[in-house]
Design a protein around this motif. Structure first.
Motif, short mmCIF file in Angstrom:
data_model
loop_
_atom_site.label_atom_id
_atom_site.label_comp_id
_atom_site.label_asym_id
_atom_site.label_seq_id
_atom_site.Cartn_x
_atom_site.Cartn_y
_atom_site.Cartn_z
N UNK A 457 -23.35 33.56 41.78
CA UNK A 457 -23.08 34.82 41.09
C UNK A 457 -22.38 35.86 41.97
N UNK A 458 -22.73 35.87 43.23
CA UNK A 458 -22.10 36.82 44.16
C UNK A 458 -20.58 36.69 44.17
N UNK A 459 -20.11 35.48 43.92
CA UNK A 459 -18.66 35.23 43.94
C UNK A 459 -18.05 35.60 42.58
N UNK A 460 -18.80 35.31 41.51
CA UNK A 460 -18.30 35.63 40.17
C UNK A 460 -18.26 37.15 39.96
N UNK A 461 -19.25 37.85 40.51
CA UNK A 461 -19.32 39.28 40.25
C UNK A 461 -18.45 40.11 41.19
N UNK A 462 -17.86 39.46 42.21
CA UNK A 462 -16.97 40.19 43.12
C UNK A 462 -15.53 39.71 42.92
N UNK A 463 -14.73 40.47 42.15
CA UNK A 463 -13.38 40.01 41.80
C UNK A 463 -12.45 39.82 42.99
N UNK A 464 -12.85 40.33 44.16
CA UNK A 464 -11.95 40.20 45.31
C UNK A 464 -12.40 39.09 46.27
N UNK A 465 -13.49 38.40 45.92
CA UNK A 465 -14.00 37.38 46.84
C UNK A 465 -13.00 36.24 47.01
#
Ligand SMILES: [Zn+2]
Length: 596
Positions: A457-465
């Motif tokens: 989720x941390x990657x899905x919720x951070x559009x700049x990851x």
């Protein structure tokens, strides 16, 4: 050892006149060599011009290479050079041509012209100077012919440039080549067209450049998606580097005609707008993927994967001022008809959240299928091994051929064979590794763990990851389509990774409730309410999913819930009904009717 006669053939790229004259010249030179007790060898220059001396270039032409080899002692200096006529050797101005000609004779070379069997060498010219005078006149005439022809071509090209500037279609073939994604085989009074095969690849490159992907990553994606490569050759970074700075991307052709540069706007069909072209230059010069905070990476944008359910147009990505992604249908603004009359958009987080649920299904499916394909690799391995053995023999033969008599053409052949062999050996290594991986027992579990790490989720919720770039590649590889509807105040999202099967997520029933179901092209759909999902309490293990997949038809619901459970482990929040009932904002008043 016999003295060697090198037959030099320079012919135009025009196939029709090229082949017959080539055969004739080869036959005549062989006969001449036999009659005079010389050993025949060949030098070939295809589509190399003698007008500006390109055929003297030691690196770029067979003739130049031959003279270089004589100078360095690789080829005996008493060798013969056979040409149909002197204009094969030079069409340069008479002073340069004569100077070059004499320098070759001074090396010790004997030149013989096939048309009149005239022999030019140091001895013959010392004995009778008329030979030299004749050659000077022939060079002068050859140069004059070329100049007249060149003037004719230039004035014709100028007419076509005028025609283009008047806004009429034109294909100008006489001044440099066209870019590789263009089909320029049409009539000169027609416009150039997108290349039937290469256009899509070019489009993909531009989209990826716009998204800020590195050249390395673009090449990797091209190799995967277009394995037949670029005109049969492997994709290379320089192709992309040259392409992204070429104004041809937005349709502009820059052409050199003599000393003049001509800039033809709207000559090519555009791959992007001019503004986008400059943005690509900016992205390139920043070079770092996250050069600024606003550079978000959408999981679906730029791949022509996500479409608007109202008008069927491709949806684009937009980054809001607070750094969030929205998908927007702007086809109504761009297309002439049939598009949405107003642009509308939807939150990226909901679309991408549901996407990950479907992608997990797709990934399970794909991993299982891969596991069964280990045996398919055996065929590939055998094919590679056979071809490598063939090449080994070929390389040995060519090398011994070169040892007998040196020829530029053989050296090229050898290099090509060695290059192919090297590529095959590397490929074989990759296939063997893949096979090893696939036949290893634990591969399925390893894959899954890696996958869940990627989609947490941390990657899905951070559009700049940055990991999202990797994720995009998986989305591209596995997903077939995503269609977004918005009607009667609700959102309906439809995803497909398998032909004829669609995962639908939409608002349903009372306000702030949602549902999901699987729609099939022929079957009737099974509706499963969200409450069932709430009831699932026991976490099953990955092993169960593997088993479930074999009875996918019946186990679909169980599978779906399992996927939700697994996603919860990597911190996914529950989907909320309210997400499917978006508030009407003052800026977005568009109301759509439910489609038929
Ligand atoms: Zn639309």
């Amino acid at each position: 050892m016999k003295t060697q006669l090198y037959s030099y053939v320079r012919w135009s790229s025009d196939k029709q006149t090229g082949n017959s004259s080539l055969e004739r010249q080869t036959r005549k030179s062989k006969e001449y060599a036999a009659r005079n007790g010389l050993e025949w060898a060949e030098l070939r220059d295809e589509a190399v011009s003698a007008y500006r001396g390109a055929n003297w270039d030691e690196k770029k032409s067979a003739l130049g290479g031959f003279i270089g080899a004589v100078k360095s002692g690789l080829v005996p200096s008493d060798s013969w050079l056979y040409v149909e006529s002197l204009d094969r050797l030079s069409r340069q101005n008479v002073l340069d041509a004569t100077e070059w000609f004499i320098s070759v004779l001074k090396l010790g070379i004997t030149i013989v012209t096939g048309l009149d069997e005239h022999v030019y060498n140091r001895e013959s010219i010392a004995a009778n100077a008329t030979g030299l005078m004749m050659s000077i006149m022939l060079f002068a005439r050859a140069n004059e012919e070329s100049e007249t022809k060149s003037k004719r071509v230039v004035s014709h090209t100028k007419l076509l440039i005028e025609r283009h500037k008047e806004g009429k279609p034109a294909t100008i073939k006489s001044a440099g080549s066209h870019v590789w994604w263009i089909d320029s085989t049409g009539d000169e009074k027609e416009a150039v067209k997108p290349h039937p095969v290469m256009w899509d690849a070019a489009k993909m490159i531009v989209e990826m450049c716009k998204e800020g992907h590195s050249v390395f990553r673009i090449v990797a994606a091209l190799r995967e998606r277009y394995p037949y490569g670029f005109k049969g050759r492997d994709w290379s970074g320089s192709t992309i580097k040259n392409m992204r700075v070429n104004p041809a991307l937005y349709g502009c052709r820059i052409m050199q005609l003599g000393k003049d540069e001509h800039k033809l706007e709207n000559y090519y069909p555009p791959l992007c707008t001019e503004a986008e072209f400059y943005r690509i230059q900016e992205v390139k010069s920043n070079n770092k993927f996250r050069a600024n905070k606003s550079s978000s990476i959408s999981l679906l944008g730029g791949m022509r994967l996500i479409r608007c359910g109202q008008c069927g147009g491709t949806m684009n990505t937009l980054t809001t001022t607070d750094g969030k992604i929205r998908y927007v249908c702007s086809s109504g603004l761009a297309s002439k008809g049939g598009g949405c009359t107003r642009s509308w958009s939807l939150s990226g987080i909901l679309i991408e959240h549901c996407l990950m649920i479907v992608l997990t299904h797709a990934y399970f499916d794909d991993s299982i299928r891969n596991q069964n394909s280990a045996t398919d690799l055996d065929g590939q391995i055998e094919q590679h091994e056979v071809r490598i053995a063939e090449l080994n023999t070929e390389i040995k033969n060519i090398a011994s051929g070169i040892a007998k008599h040196y020829s530029e053409a053989l050296v090229e052949l050898l290099a090509a064979a060695e290059k192919e062999r090297k590529q095959l050996v590397q490929e074989l290594d990759r296939i063997n590794q893949k096979k090893l991986l696939l036949t290893t027992q634990s591969v399925f579990e390893t894959n899954m763990v890696n996958f869940f790490e990627l989609i947490q989720w941390g990657i899905i919720s951070d559009p700049t990851h940055e990991t999202r770039v990797k994720l995009r590649e998986i989305v591209r590889r596995l997903m077939r389509s995503v269609v977004i509807h918005k009607y009667d105040g609700i959102v309906s999202l439809q995803y497909s990774y398998k032909e004829g099967e669609y995962f639908v997520f939409e608002g349903a029933g009372k306000r702030h409730e949602w549902t999901h179901y699987i729609k099939r092209d022929k079957d009737t759909s099974t509706v499963v309410s969200a409450e069932i999902i709430e009831q699932v309490k026991n976490h099953r293990l990955i092993k169960d999913i593997e088993t479930s997949l074999y009875n996918l038809e019946t186990a679909q619901d169980g599978m779906f819930n399992m996927v939700l459970d697994m996603l919860a482990i990597v911190n996914y929040p529950k989907l909320k009904g309210s997400q499917f009932w978006p508030k009407k904002s003052s800026t977005e008043r568009t109301v759509f009717k439910k489609p038929e």
